[in-house]
Design a protein around this motif. Structure first.
Motif: not given
Length: 487
Positions: A403-406, A426-432, A434-442
């Motif tokens: 879902w997060l990757q989606f 979308i605002r949150c996902a736009a800062l990611c 898709g390839k880092s642990k920082e994405d998961v934290t966010r």
């Protein structure tokens, strides 16, 4: 070809099932959310039950959209149910007598909700329609709830509307009413009751006390895969019934409705047409939410990342099938205690067989809707319980990570996200990327989805990070290689 309506019923082929009793019955049920699932499920059970007597026709109430009302008006609210499997069948449904749109016909809606002859109000408004916090309580900060508390005479939420109707019934002493949630929400009746009583407490504590003492909110569990109506279905139904049906509905043969035996008024003879009444719905509900709905969501997000379009296409891939089967048998099934009557292995096999139904074109994109509302009940509950019991969660984390990757993919491609939290997601996902642990934290910081105890659990965080980074490589060309690494 002539259109389906009361005047053309005599032209129906004898192969089309039709219970004519409902044609002359009066309204006894008001249903909020007369979409495809309601018309394929509760309305069908009710149509069949009217053969055993009673005025149980349905007034459907759409909160905003006029589409169903306008399409069905010209055919006297009649429509066709197509049951699609190896031996398809067709049934004409006449249980819905009226469809109203709240935004356009508020006074008529209130008349039906408050009529002494209305003994049941039911709902299929999806998880987001209950305006709940992640803890399952009424969200007093929700814009619709704030509006309704400030403007009780023109409520726009289902909760506000029901409290307004109950206030009138309290004043007029018209009880004998049961309110039934039919949404995929754990403890749906209990949560609905708490939300309504919480709202009513802000309006009138005396009213809240009356509701608590007088009105029943049975928990329920509903199940049947119901894909959206399309032109192919319309053409198929027209050929089968020899009439033009503007809005037929389709579903698989499997259908289930379990209701807590807790009513504060009369009810249709649903028990005679396949509905299960029980003193404890929770075991059935948890099994269905976690096994069926949890794997459905996991399959949807993984399938979309793999370039698949439908459930059947996704489950037909051997590695996706293996992952979903392993998820169900080795992790989800450990997270709950099944009802004594349920053989879990057989139930899982039945789920996989249903997913393999090539006659049902169930779009993964449709299942992917409203993920922020669905995942807490479909996946996070299983994860929390497995963590508490020291059971594995690695495959459960794959569904969440997918879902997060989606979300990240949707942000990168401007894919239209259907979710009440779409803007924030979308605002949150736009800062990611898709390839880092920082994405998961966010992404796990979205508090409306992920409860604090879970976000603070290192086993959960590690599981999500591992799955998220592993899925960052997933595409249509490397499904087997990528997913086998998780098995």
């Amino acid at each position: 070809m002539q259109q389906l309506n009361r005047n053309t019923l005599r032209q129906l082929p004898s192969t089309v099932l039709h219970n004519k009793t409902a044609l002359n019955s009066e309204i006894g049920i008001v249903h909020l959310g007369p979409g495809a699932f309601h018309r394929a499920h509760q309305a069908v059970f009710t149509d069949n039950a009217m053969e055993y007597g009673g005025n149980w026709c349905i007034c459907g109430v759409s909160m905003r959209s006029s589409g169903v009302r306008d399409e069905l008006a010209s055919q006297d609210n009649l429509y066709t149910l197509a049951v699609l499997d190896e031996n398809p069948s067709y049934q004409l449904i006449s249980a819905i007598k009226q469809i109203l749109v709240l935004s356009e016909q508020r006074s008529l809606v209130m008349q039906q909700l408050t009529a002494a002859t209305t003994h049941i109000i039911s709902l299929t408004i999806t998880e987001k329609g209950y305006c709940l916090t992640s803890d399952g309580l009424l969200d007093l900060a929700h814009p619709d709830i704030k509006h309704d508390l400030a403007n009780p005479e023109i409520p726009c939420s289902a909760i506000g509307l029901l409290v307004t109707a109950l206030a009138f019934r309290h004043q007029e002493c018209t009880a004998e009413l049961t309110i039934i949630s039919c949404d995929n929400l754990a403890d749906n009746g209990t949560k609905l009751a708490k939300a309504i009583i919480a709202f009513a407490t802000h309006v009138d504590p005396v009213l809240a006390a009356w509701i608590k003492q007088t009105i029943s909110f049975p928990n329920t569990m509903v199940d049947s895969i119901t894909p959206a109506t399309n032109e192919a279905l319309r053409a198929r139904v027209a050929q089968a019934i020899q009439l033009q049906d503007n809005w037929p509905i389709q579903r698989e043969a499997f259908t289930q409705w379990v209701i807590e035996d807790n009513f504060s008024g009369p009810r249709p003879a649903w028990e005679k047409v396949g509905v299960t009444f029980t003193s404890d719905v929770s075991a059935y509900e948890k099994a269905k939410l976690r096994l069926l709905n949890g794997s459905h969501s996991t399959l949807a997000y993984l399938g979309l990342l793999c370039g698949k379009e439908t459930v059947n296409e996704a489950i037909s891939h051997p590695t996706l099938f293996k992952l979903i089967e392993t998820l169900l048998k080795e992790q989800v099934s450990l997270s709950f205690s099944a009802p004594a009557e349920m053989n879990v292995d057989q139930y899982i096999d039945a789920i996989l067989l249903r997913y393999n139904n090539r006659h049902i074109r169930h779009l993964l994109s449709q299942i992917a809707w409203d993920g922020s509302q669905k995942l807490p009940f479909r996946l996070l509950g299983s994860i929390q319980d497995n963590l508490a019991q020291g059971q594995p969660i690695s495959l459960l984390c794959i569904g969440v990570a997918a879902w997060l990757q989606f979300l990240v993919s949707a942000a990168q491609t401007n894919f239209p996200l259907v979710d009440p939290l779409a803007d924030k997601l979308i605002r949150c996902a736009a800062l990611c990327d898709g390839k880092s642990k920082e994405d998961v934290t966010r992404l796990l910081g979205i508090e409306q989805v992920f409860p604090t105890p879970l976000v603070n659990n290192t086993v959960f965080i590690d599981g999500i990070c591992h799955a998220y980074l592993g899925l960052s490589r997933l595409n249509a060309d490397n499904v087997t290689e990528t997913l086998e690494a998780f098995l």
